[in-house]
Design a protein around this motif. Structure first.
Motif, PDB file in Angstrom:
ATOM      1  N   CYS A  81       0.852  -1.196   0.000  1.00 17.59           N
ATOM      2  CA  CYS A  81       0.000   0.000   0.000  1.00 17.59           C
ATOM      3  C   CYS A  81       0.879   1.234   0.000  1.00 17.59           C
ATOM      4  O   CYS A  81       1.720   1.390  -0.884  1.00 17.59           O
ATOM      5  N   ASP A  82       0.741   2.130   1.001  1.00 10.51           N
ATOM      6  CA  ASP A  82       1.595   3.320   1.040  1.00 10.51           C
ATOM      7  C   ASP A  82       2.796   3.126   1.960  1.00 10.51           C
ATOM      8  O   ASP A  82       3.507   4.082   2.271  1.00 10.51           O
ATOM      9  N   GLN A  83       3.033   1.881   2.371  1.00  7.79           N
ATOM     10  CA  GLN A  83       4.166   1.565   3.236  1.00  7.79           C
ATOM     11  C   GLN A  83       5.192   0.731   2.469  1.00  7.79           C
ATOM     12  O   GLN A  83       4.985   0.385   1.303  1.00  7.79           O
ATOM     13  N   LEU A  84       6.285   0.418   3.148  1.00 11.30           N
ATOM     14  CA  LEU A  84       7.358  -0.367   2.542  1.00 11.30           C
ATOM     15  C   LEU A  84       7.662  -1.580   3.404  1.00 11.30           C
ATOM     16  O   LEU A  84       7.643  -1.504   4.633  1.00 11.30           O
ATOM     17  N   VAL A  85       7.937  -2.706   2.715  1.00 15.74           N
ATOM     18  CA  VAL A  85       8.443  -3.906   3.383  1.00 15.74           C
ATOM     19  C   VAL A  85       9.927  -3.985   3.079  1.00 15.74           C
ATOM     20  O   VAL A  85      10.333  -3.984   1.905  1.00 15.74           O
ATOM     21  N   ILE A  86      10.715  -4.031   4.129  1.00 13.34           N
ATOM     22  CA  ILE A  86      12.180  -4.032   3.954  1.00 13.34           C
ATOM     23  C   ILE A  86      12.752  -5.294   4.588  1.00 13.34           C
ATOM     24  O   ILE A  86      12.488  -5.579   5.757  1.00 13.34           O
ATOM     25  N   LEU A  87      13.519  -6.040   3.802  1.00 12.61           N
ATOM     26  CA  LEU A  87      14.276  -7.188   4.327  1.00 12.61           C
ATOM     27  C   LEU A  87      15.656  -6.687   4.690  1.00 12.61           C
ATOM     28  O   LEU A  87      16.406  -6.190   3.833  1.00 12.61           O
ATOM     29  N   SER A  88      16.013  -6.771   5.972  1.00 17.23           N
ATOM     30  CA  SER A  88      17.251  -6.166   6.474  1.00 17.23           C
ATOM     31  C   SER A  88      18.249  -7.241   6.880  1.00 17.23           C
ATOM     32  O   SER A  88      17.886  -8.269   7.474  1.00 17.23           O
TER      33      SER A  88
END
Length: 792
Positions: free
Chosen positions: A216-223
């Motif tokens: 949506c308007d967010q981000l998924v980050i694999l760190s």
């Protein structure tokens, strides 16, 4: 994830140790339809084939191919294109005779490590930065350099993803940039591309980025995370994290964070993790050398699962109620029952019983099941207050079981339930018998007696209920009589009612004379004269005539029980036999009452004598003489007082306005000492002067008023009177003015405004020249003199 209120993960491990491919597959690329796939491998081979068709393309290079990206719309015939990355960025297009024609899009800046194709835009990353190519104009429209050049690009590769056709998200090292592709204004183009890129968000993270995906308007980050070991104090690799962040213009807000457990994470590097996502299904794939973890956006069922796992039943129930139309896995009733069981296990029986009202609703079977469950654990009392009483109604046995439980251990609680529960919930006869059995053990228990009276009332056995209420002197006895019209039942219980509360009983009896007659009440109270007096007194206050036949009896009752009200009774009663009353008062030596009766019977002298002799109260004697206004009484009073100096003083002070004080002063013997004689004489003189002043003042007022009225009358008589054509002669009834104004005429007008022709007035028989209006004289309105005689 760390905050499971927002997002949640589901894991599924798949081993990648055994693969059918003899060489390492570097990348797989699918078009947007999911029907064509491109594959590149370590041995330099590139394949593009249809998953549901027979078409296939093979190309072999002399070096490993790390990157491949097929056209997003490869399914269309004019979009048969794909790109590969290595030393060069090559575009392959199918041309004549189904041959694939390569063309170089970019080279000379080192290995190309990532390519993403969306719509008409291709983004790729090499050692220098990120470029975007517009496939329509075949122009490169931007170059976004990498921030931290100290990081090796092969160890910390760039992550690219398209949020939509015009928004590119770049993650490199610990930096995130969100770029928007915009159209350039025609006036700004010149030799520039018709599009340009603007960085709308840019922020740094605490960890290195292994993958990015939009949500949506967010981000998924694999760190990729490194931490200091507590034991060896040496930096080591930690579990990777899957974070959800909200981008801000120059920072970000962490929404949730989850540490993922994958096999061999201690040996993995940043480049060993990848994040891919399926846009249509909101699936996120975390790829590591040995595991694939699938993360799915959590739905309300997942949220409820998590709440139930954490034993947050109330929150789970609330979430299920809010989303009852969308949840598929859970039922509100099941969650509610689990919540009740949980509360019971914790020993919160009252709260569990209270929740039954909301959770069980109108389901009678579940209600009865829960009641038996509470019975097994000995907590019927806890659920008693919350049992349904209307819609639904449970079996009578359930309510009887609860009542028996209270009857064995808590009489007050039992009484409360009987008062609160409608009588039709249970078998009244069974409960009455149970109460009677307990009363045999404790016959004087007021709680049980009061409750038994209520049960009799429910059963319409009002007579028995009334007997108990009267025995207990209970305040509800009058309410019971009124509510159920039990006046026929209290005819022989009037004394009990009066003993209980005489005021309320008398009011009730007087308000219902049509149901219980006055004679019946007086008869019932014959042996209790004090109560008989209360009743007759209240009756007399309401109506002086209704109980007139008992007025003779009331004289004795007042004399015995209520002397202060005897004199008012004698004054107000017109049916009281005066001789009987005088006899009783004289027997009891009631002076004031005797004086009143003597005066009422016309024996004022005896009354005055009693006042003087018995009461010796000159003021009262004077007051009595004033009331009678009889000269002979004043004479008797003076004769009686003439040899008593204190009485003389009282007379001198009070009779000046009624009797000439000279009559009293002349009779005073010479040499008699009279207390305060000087003051009394002064007062007589002052009273006389006051009378003279009052008379003079009144005379002045009368004279002034007479003069004022005379002047007013004179002014009035001096005023003119209008005579016109509308006026008529009161005698002949013709117009007062002649029709011919030239002729002479005589008119007489009186102050009363009556008008006559001179010739129409009758001849006066008196010698006086003054004439009077015949009309007003006949009506006795007083004489009126002629005020106007006009000749013309």
């Amino acid at each position: 994830m760390a905050e499971a209120e927002e997002k949640e993960t589901r894991s599924n491990e798949e081993s990648t140790d055994e693969s059918e491919s003899p060489v390492k597959i570097n990348q797989i690329s699918l078009d947007e339809s999911g029907e064509h796939m491109g594959v590149c491998s370590e041995d330099g081979k590139v394949q593009v084939f249809g998953l549901y068709s027979a078409e296939e393309f093979h190309e072999t290079f002399d070096c490993p191919i790390k990157i491949v990206a097929v056209h997003p719309h490869f399914l269309r015939s004019h979009c048969k294109q794909f790109v590969t990355g290595g030393k060069k960025l090559l575009l392959y297009e199918r041309g004549w005779m189904n041959r694939w024609k390569p063309s170089v899009l970019h080279e000379g800046e080192g290995n190309i490590r990532n390519v993403k194709w969306r719509g008409h835009l291709i983004a790729w990353a090499n050692n220098m930065g990120v470029k975007i190519l517009d496939m329509i104009s075949k122009q490169r429209i931007t170059n976004v350099p990498r921030d931290d050049i100290s990081l090796r690009p092969d160890m910390y590769p760039c992550s690219l993803c398209w949020k939509d056709n015009l928004t590119l998200i770049i993650g490199w090292g610990n930096s995130v940039k969100i770029c928007s592709v915009k159209e350039r204004h025609a006036s700004e183009m010149r030799d520039l591309p018709n599009r340009y890129v603007e960085i709308v968000f840019q922020f740094d993270t605490e960890f290195y980025i292994s993958g990015l995906a939009p949500l949506c308007d967010q981000l998924v980050i694999l760190s990729y995370v490194k931490e200091i070991s507590e034991k060896t104090e040496v930096e080591c690799c930690a579990r990777p994290r899957l974070d959800i962040v909200q981008p801000l213009p120059e920072s970000c807000e962490e929404i949730s964070s989850d540490a993922l457990t994958v096999r061999g994470f201690q040996e993995n590097e940043c480049r060993d993790y990848h994040l891919e996502y399926s846009e249509g299904e909101s699936l996120f794939y975390i790829i590591s050398p040995r595991d694939v973890v699938v993360a799915k956006e959590r739905d309300q069922d997942d949220h409820i699962d998590w709440l139930l796992e954490k034993k947050k039943y109330e929150e789970a129930l609330m979430a299920a109620e809010i989303s009852q139309k969308t949840i598929k896995k859970h039922k509100i009733l099941d969650i509610g029952l689990a919540y009740i069981n949980h509360l019971v296990e914790k020993g919160e029986y009252d709260l569990a019983a209270r929740k039954c009202q909301k959770i069980l609703g109108k389901n009678t079977e579940l209600w009865e099941f829960e009641v038996y469950k509470f019975k097994e654990i000995g907590q019927l009392k806890a659920i008693s207050r919350y049992l349904p009483r209307r819609d639904p109604v449970l079996k009578p046995l359930i309510y009887e079981m609860v009542l028996h439980e209270f009857l064995e251990s808590d009489y007050e609680g039992f009484a409360t339930l009987i008062k609160e529960w409608p009588g039709d919930l249970y078998n009244n006869t069974i409960i009455v018998q149970a109460v009677v059995d307990h009363l045999k053990k404790d016959p004087q228990n007021r709680t049980l007696l009061r409750t038994l009276a209520e049960l009799y009332t429910y059963d319409q056995r009002y007579g028995r209920a009334l007997e108990i209420y009267l025995t207990l002197r209970h305040k509800d006895v009058f309410q019971l009589i009124h509510k159920h019209n039990l006046f026929s039942s209290i005819r022989d219980k009037i004394v009990l009612l009066m003993d209980f509360d005489s005021e309320k009983a008398v009011d009730m009896l007087l308000d219902n004379e049509d149901k219980i007659s006055i004679d019946r009440v007086v008869e019932e109270l014959e042996n209790r004269p004090e109560l008989q007096h209360v009743y007759l007194h209240k009756l007399f206050k309401r109506d002086h005539h209704k109980g007139q036949r008992y007025h003779e009896k009331q004289i004795s009752l007042y004399a015995e029980y209520d002397r202060p009200n005897l004199l008012p009774f004698l004054r107000d009663s017109t049916h009281c036999p005066l001789e009987k009353a005088l006899e009783i008062c004289q027997q009891r030596n009631f002076v004031e009452e005797t004086v009143y009766l003597l005066s009422r019977m016309g024996n004022s002298r005896s009354a005055l004598k009693m006042i003087m002799e018995e009461l010796q109260d000159v003021d009262k004697a004077i007051e009595f003489a004033k009331e009678q206004d009889d000269g002979e009484l004043w004479e008797d009073l003076i004769l009686y007082s003439i040899d008593k100096p204190p009485f003389i003083t009282g007379l001198l002070n009070n009779i000046g306005t009624h009797v000439d004080p000279i009559l009293l002063i002349h009779r005073i013997k010479e040499g008699m000492e009279i207390p305060n004689l000087r003051d009394s004489l002064v007062k007589i003189l002052q009273d006389y002067n006051l009378q003279i002043l009052l008379r003079e003042g009144c005379k002045k007022i009368l004279v002034a008023d007479s003069l004022s009225l005379l002047k007013k009358m004179h002014r009035t008589q001096m005023k003119g009177v209008l005579v016109d054509e509308e006026n008529i002669c009161e005698s002949c009834l013709s117009p007062i003015l002649p029709s011919d104004a030239s002729k002479s005429f005589n008119v007489v007008v009186f102050h009363c405004r009556h008008m006559f022709h001179k010739e129409c007035l009758p001849v006066s028989n008196t010698v006086s020249p003054v004439q009077f209006c015949n009309i007003c004289s006949a009506k006795h309105r007083g004489p009126g003199s002629a005020i106007l005689e006009m000749k013309k």
